[in-house]
Design a protein around this motif. Structure first.
Motif, PDB file in Angstrom:
ATOM      1  N   GLU A 150       3.758   4.770  -5.591  1.00  0.00           N
ATOM      2  CA  GLU A 150       3.310   3.882  -6.662  1.00  0.00           C
ATOM      3  C   GLU A 150       4.336   3.821  -7.806  1.00  0.00           C
ATOM      4  N   ILE A 173       3.067  -0.813   0.087  1.00  0.00           N
ATOM      5  CA  ILE A 173       1.634  -1.001   0.338  1.00  0.00           C
ATOM      6  C   ILE A 173       1.321  -0.775   1.814  1.00  0.00           C
ATOM      7  N   ASP A 178      -1.238   2.767  -3.372  1.00  0.00           N
ATOM      8  CA  ASP A 178      -2.515   2.305  -3.905  1.00  0.00           C
ATOM      9  C   ASP A 178      -2.278   1.198  -4.937  1.00  0.00           C
ATOM     10  N   GLN A 180      -4.286  -0.241  -6.937  1.00  0.00           N
ATOM     11  CA  GLN A 180      -4.980  -0.008  -8.197  1.00  0.00           C
ATOM     12  C   GLN A 180      -4.200   0.961  -9.086  1.00  0.00           C
ATOM     13  N   LYS A 181      -3.612   1.988  -8.483  1.00  0.00           N
ATOM     14  CA  LYS A 181      -2.809   2.927  -9.271  1.00  0.00           C
ATOM     15  C   LYS A 181      -1.622   2.222  -9.908  1.00  0.00           C
TER      16      LYS A 181
END
Length: 321
Positions: A150, A173, A178, A180-181
């Protein structure tokens, strides 16, 4: 030193890794005299001070494999353990990149003097949290500390242009990063410099892109006046499922990018190609049209646009007729 003697000395004493440090080679009987003779004769290459590779092991390698050897050279010739970041972290995580340069990227909590890092290194000042640092097993079987997937995407998005950053984001990805992170870096306000560029990359990133070429094609399609395609569109045929890189189901058009072998050393076998061609034939029999593009086509967007508009327009004419 006689060439035959030098050849034998290098062959018999080289360790089982492509890149070796000066101290390790000295312990194996390859001292300064032998290394100097090896470089002068062209049998050895000095990747950086204190790190060597055999020319026969360097020249046949793909560019992305050489990029990894440069990281290995930095690791084995540097006394202080480094935290690899940006493009180097992406490469160590197994993410393919596109034309991102040969420099080795590291992140340090301070701003080092350029001369202390070496001309082959891009040193970035920044403080990393514990959860942003992970340990990976390198291709040369030695652990290395890198930024997390990330954090790597975040750093690359702020350093690279949109297309190059997106290539790495898509790859990350696919490898489990992640989303969202990564979004939290923007939403929390932790990232300010380059936040707009990062937001744009995250909005466009899609782990369904399976290769560098597919990501670049997706960027190109977004710039053209072409209806949005479905990624990895699956179509059932009488002899199995055909999965196209990009598809327009209502128009019965599929766009395939044929260029994986350039960036991945896993060209499909003859049997795989044969079965794909069988499914493609069945697909055409069902009224589908397949448009194929290659690497060189990406530099001719007007040609891709014309071919796709013709294919999509042909399908509409058939419906009207």
């Amino acid at each position: 030193m006689q060439p035959r003697k030098l050849d034998a000395l290098i062959t018999e004493n080289w360790p089982d890794t492509p890149v070796a440090s000066t101290p390790e080679l000295a312990r194996r009987g390859l001292g300064d005299r032998a290394l100097t003779a090896g470089v002068r004769s062209g049998k050895l290459l000095r990747l950086r001070r204190g790190a060597y590779v055999r020319a026969s092991d360097w020249r046949p390698r793909k560019p992305w494999e050489q990029d990894l050897l440069r990281i290995q050279a930095h690791q084995c010739a540097t006394a202080v353990e480094s935290i690899y970041s940006h493009v180097s972290a992406a490469r160590l995580h197994g993410c393919s990149d596109w034309d991102s340069g040969p420099l080795v990227h590291v992140t340090t909590p301070f701003s080092p003097a350029p001369a202390s890092s070496g001309s082959d290194v891009a040193a970035h000042a920044g403080r990393l949290c514990r959860e942003e640092i992970v340990e990976v097993t390198t291709p040369w079987r030695h652990p290395a500390r890198t930024t997390s997937l990330e954090r790597t995407v975040v750093d690359c998005a702020r350093m690279l242009d949109f297309e190059r950053a997106l290539v790495i984001a898509d790859q990350a990805i696919r490898r489990g990063a992640d989303p969202q992170k990564m979004q939290d870096y923007v939403d929390s306000g932790r990232i300010t410099r380059g936040a707009r560029r990062l937001r744009r990359v995250l909005e466009f990133a899609d782990g369904r892109s399976e290769s560098v070429g597919e990501t670049r094609t997706r960027v190109l399609l977004s710039k053209l006046a072409i209806p949005e395609a479905v990624l990895q569109l699956e179509v059932a045929t009488s002899i199995g499922t055909y999965r196209g890189d990009f598809g327009w189901k209502e128009a019965r058009v599929i766009l395939e990018f044929d260029g994986r072998a350039k960036y991945f050393d896993n060209a499909p076998t003859e049997e795989v190609i044969f079965q794909e061609r069988r499914r493609e034939k069945a697909l055409r029999g069902m009224g589908w049209e397949i448009v194929r593009i290659e690497w060189d086509d990406l530099s001719k967007p007007w040609d891709i646009e014309q071919r796709l508009k013709v294919a999509l327009g042909r399908s509409r004419k058939m419906e009207v007729g």
